[in-house]
Every structure is written in structure tokens, then in C-alpha cells.
Enzyme design. Structure first.
Site, short mmCIF file in Angstrom:
data_model
loop_
_atom_site.label_atom_id
_atom_site.label_comp_id
_atom_site.label_asym_id
_atom_site.label_seq_id
_atom_site.Cartn_x
_atom_site.Cartn_y
_atom_site.Cartn_z
N LYS A 11 59.16 37.03 -4.68
CA LYS A 11 59.38 37.30 -6.07
C LYS A 11 60.01 36.05 -6.76
O LYS A 11 60.18 35.11 -6.16
CB LYS A 11 60.61 38.21 -6.11
CG LYS A 11 60.24 39.68 -5.95
CD LYS A 11 61.30 40.82 -6.10
CE LYS A 11 61.00 42.01 -5.69
NZ LYS A 11 62.22 43.05 -5.99
N TYR A 51 54.54 48.44 -11.63
CA TYR A 51 55.92 49.28 -11.27
C TYR A 51 55.81 50.50 -12.12
O TYR A 51 56.95 50.96 -12.41
CB TYR A 51 57.08 48.36 -11.32
CG TYR A 51 57.28 47.21 -10.50
CD1 TYR A 51 57.79 47.56 -9.20
CD2 TYR A 51 57.13 45.97 -10.44
CE1 TYR A 51 58.28 46.62 -8.16
CE2 TYR A 51 57.19 45.12 -9.74
CZ TYR A 51 57.90 45.44 -8.46
OH TYR A 51 58.11 44.53 -7.49
N ASN A 114 66.26 40.06 -5.46
CA ASN A 114 66.32 40.23 -3.85
C ASN A 114 65.07 39.52 -3.28
O ASN A 114 65.10 39.98 -2.08
CB ASN A 114 66.48 41.70 -3.66
CG ASN A 114 65.30 42.51 -4.05
OD1 ASN A 114 64.29 42.13 -4.33
ND2 ASN A 114 65.63 43.78 -4.19
N HIS A 117 59.38 42.18 -2.31
CA HIS A 117 59.02 43.38 -2.31
C HIS A 117 57.97 43.85 -0.97
O HIS A 117 57.35 42.93 -0.74
CB HIS A 117 58.04 43.56 -3.65
CG HIS A 117 57.55 44.87 -3.81
ND1 HIS A 117 58.02 46.13 -4.39
CD2 HIS A 117 56.37 45.27 -3.23
CE1 HIS A 117 57.00 46.81 -4.30
NE2 HIS A 117 56.07 46.73 -3.58
N GLU A 128 48.96 49.50 -3.58
CA GLU A 128 49.54 48.09 -4.07
C GLU A 128 48.48 46.94 -3.56
O GLU A 128 48.50 45.98 -4.33
CB GLU A 128 51.03 48.04 -3.29
CG GLU A 128 51.95 48.94 -3.88
CD GLU A 128 53.43 48.82 -3.46
OE1 GLU A 128 54.30 49.19 -4.39
OE2 GLU A 128 53.58 48.01 -2.48
#
Length: 140
Positions: A11, A51, A114, A117, A128
């Protein structure tokens, strides 16, 4: 356990801090192979499409804004039980709950930022992966 493929995203918070190599080393040390990889900049609309499952949740806008805030590295990891192994290496979503040595314990800045993913199931992984990669790009 069968050989699987799973999607991994490094990310914006992690790419901004130049952690791609350190994060990939953790995947590889755990026995996962990177069979496709590219650095891209998502638009907020693209992040929203990816998402979409979270569209009704209160954090959706913040999530899509964050994912479009800087470059990400999307990649496909392959290995025995790759989905579970990837999730184990990532650690809990909340870095305060993540096991020592996991990516999120070491690198995450918050629950939202965080660092990584990962797909949560075989069906999700397939969906995905196809969002970001064509079959020709998977070269394991």
C-alpha cells in the site's frame, strides 16, 4: 496443501517509506514466489471498484482515498497454501494485534495504513488477480 496464487498489494504508506524490498523479502523468506508484479497509481474510482465489497461500510471513502494517495505495488504470490501463508506473514489488520515479525507488526502505521493487502479466499484471490493482471502477465 495445494499450490495457490494470491493477490498482494503493498500500500501507499509502505511504498512512500521505500519498504517494498523488505516486505517482499518477508514473502520470499516464507516460501512464496512473486510471479507477477507492477507498480501503479490507482485513481479513487479504480480503488472504489477494487474495494466495492466495502462500499456500504463507513470507512469506504477513507479507504479509497488512501489507496489512491500514492503508488502501490500489486503482485501475485504463489506457493503451497499461498492465501493462508500470505495472511500469516501480513499479520492482523490492527498492527497492535499483529504477531511479532509480521509485516504489519513491523511496518504498519495504523489500522488504516497497514502497509499490505492480501486476498482472503481462493475465489477472492482469483477475482482480485484478474482485476490487475491478464493471464499473459502471470509468468511463474
Amino acid at each position: 496443501m495445494a499450490t495457490e496464487r494470491t493477490l498482494s498489494i503493498i500500500k501507499p504508506d509502505a511504498t512512500k517509506r521505500n519498504l517494498t524490498g523488505k516486505i517482499n523479502a518477508k514473502f520470499e523468506d516464507a516460501g512464496l514466489r512473486i510471479v507477477a508484479q507492477k507498480r501503479i497509481q490507482l485513481t479513487q474510482d479504480q480503488a472504489g471498484q477494487f474495494y466495492a465489497v466495502h462500499k456500504e461500510r463507513p470507512f469506504f471513502g477513507e479507504l479509497t482515498e488512501f489507496m489512491a494517495s500514492g503508488p502501490v505495488v500489486v503482485q501475485v504470490l504463489e506457493g503451497e497454501g499461498a492465501i493462508a501463508k500470505n495472511r500469516e506473514v501480513m499479520g492482523a489488520t490492527n498492527p497492535a494485534d499483529a504477531a511479532p515479525g509480521t509485516i504489519r507488526a513491523e511496518f504498519a502505521e495504523s489500522v488504516g495504513e497497514n502497509s499490505v493487502h492480501g486476498s482472503d479466499a481462493p475465489e477472492t484471490a482469483k477475482e482480485e488477480i484478474s482485476f490487475f493482471f491478464s493471464g499473459l502477465e502471470l509468468v511463474g
